[in-house]
Design an enzyme around this catalytic site. Sequence first.
Site, mmCIF file in Angstrom:
data_model
loop_
_atom_site.group_PDB
_atom_site.id
_atom_site.type_symbol
_atom_site.label_atom_id
_atom_site.label_comp_id
_atom_site.label_asym_id
_atom_site.label_seq_id
_atom_site.Cartn_x
_atom_site.Cartn_y
_atom_site.Cartn_z
ATOM 1 N N THR A 190 -1.702 5.618 2.303
ATOM 2 C CA THR A 190 -2.942 4.840 2.302
ATOM 3 C C THR A 190 -2.963 3.955 3.540
ATOM 4 O O THR A 190 -1.990 3.269 3.844
ATOM 5 C CB THR A 190 -3.031 3.961 1.035
ATOM 6 O OG1 THR A 190 -2.977 4.792 -0.119
ATOM 7 C CG2 THR A 190 -4.316 3.150 1.020
ATOM 8 N N ARG A 220 -5.637 6.682 -7.133
ATOM 9 C CA ARG A 220 -5.384 8.128 -7.073
ATOM 10 C C ARG A 220 -5.342 8.744 -8.474
ATOM 11 O O ARG A 220 -5.909 9.816 -8.716
ATOM 12 C CB ARG A 220 -4.078 8.376 -6.316
ATOM 13 C CG ARG A 220 -4.150 7.913 -4.866
ATOM 14 C CD ARG A 220 -2.785 7.749 -4.237
ATOM 15 N NE ARG A 220 -2.100 9.047 -4.093
ATOM 16 C CZ ARG A 220 -0.867 9.166 -3.628
ATOM 17 N NH1 ARG A 220 -0.183 8.081 -3.272
ATOM 18 N NH2 ARG A 220 -0.315 10.351 -3.509
ATOM 19 N N LEU A 235 0.862 -1.174 0.000
ATOM 20 C CA LEU A 235 0.000 0.000 0.000
ATOM 21 C C LEU A 235 0.900 1.226 0.000
ATOM 22 O O LEU A 235 1.987 1.207 0.579
ATOM 23 C CB LEU A 235 -0.887 0.035 1.258
ATOM 24 C CG LEU A 235 -2.000 -1.008 1.390
ATOM 25 C CD1 LEU A 235 -2.697 -0.842 2.750
ATOM 26 C CD2 LEU A 235 -3.009 -0.905 0.262
ATOM 27 N N ASP A 236 0.444 2.303 -0.629
ATOM 28 C CA ASP A 236 1.186 3.563 -0.572
ATOM 29 C C ASP A 236 1.382 3.969 0.881
ATOM 30 O O ASP A 236 0.564 3.645 1.747
ATOM 31 C CB ASP A 236 0.408 4.687 -1.275
ATOM 32 C CG ASP A 236 0.248 4.456 -2.764
ATOM 33 O OD1 ASP A 236 0.959 3.594 -3.304
ATOM 34 O OD2 ASP A 236 -0.591 5.138 -3.373
ATOM 35 N N ARG A 237 2.439 4.724 1.147
ATOM 36 C CA ARG A 237 2.725 5.189 2.497
ATOM 37 C C ARG A 237 1.500 5.864 3.133
ATOM 38 O O ARG A 237 1.170 5.617 4.302
ATOM 39 C CB ARG A 237 3.883 6.197 2.480
ATOM 40 C CG ARG A 237 4.253 6.716 3.874
ATOM 41 C CD ARG A 237 4.938 8.078 3.782
ATOM 42 N NE ARG A 237 6.266 7.997 3.223
ATOM 43 C CZ ARG A 237 7.394 7.973 3.947
ATOM 44 N NH1 ARG A 237 7.337 8.030 5.264
ATOM 45 N NH2 ARG A 237 8.560 7.919 3.345
#
Length: 235
Positions: free
Chosen positions: A79, A174, A75-77
Amino acid sequence: MDRPIKGNRPPRKHQPKGLTILHEDRDILVVEKPSGLLTVGTDRDKSRTAHYLLNDYVRKGNPKSRNRAYVVHRLDRDTSGILLFAKSEQAKTFLQEHWEQTDKRYLAIVHGRLTPKEGKISTYLAENSAQRVYSTLDPARGKLSHTTYTVLKEARGFSLVEIHLLTGRKHQIRVHFAGKGHPVAGDRKYGNGDPASKRLALHARSISFTHPFSKKKMTFDTGMPEEFARLLGKM
């Protein structure tokens, strides 16, 4: 989707600091990651990551232990939400080979009111040298990516959206919503500069997958984060 299960959680005092374990057995770890924590290390930051915390947890403080956590996906930082880790190479391989059959649902608060209220976004996604992902119509330059969504609530120029991720590309949600003119609230990279939220309003809410050894269907659902409820209340 199957009914969510509570899973096997270790006692609170044994939880790794900064992560919540939703389920643990001999083969897998299902955790909830907070916004702001990296999944895996970078050249600049190797220790403040979910992977590092879980490696330390499964080794129980013994650096010589052969136990380790294997990264299945990321997961993105910024998120928050559910991450799945394996405890062996064999389990990791199975989960990754069956990743297309894994059901992943997200919640997001986006700018504006979407039309239609349910839809599918499909574009080819590519990444430039500045590590910025963008949509392209050229299949030779990008990877085909699909995102479906349903609007759950609208309030004061924002929409709460449930998202079903059909493919898992970097920054896919996003970029897809920014491309429609409805960036995720709090998105400093792809957003419109409006400080509607201090954090990225994107949460990996649920996951449903086949266990690598028991072959049972497992489903976990964290619901809506308190921060989202507060943000919606302010709206």
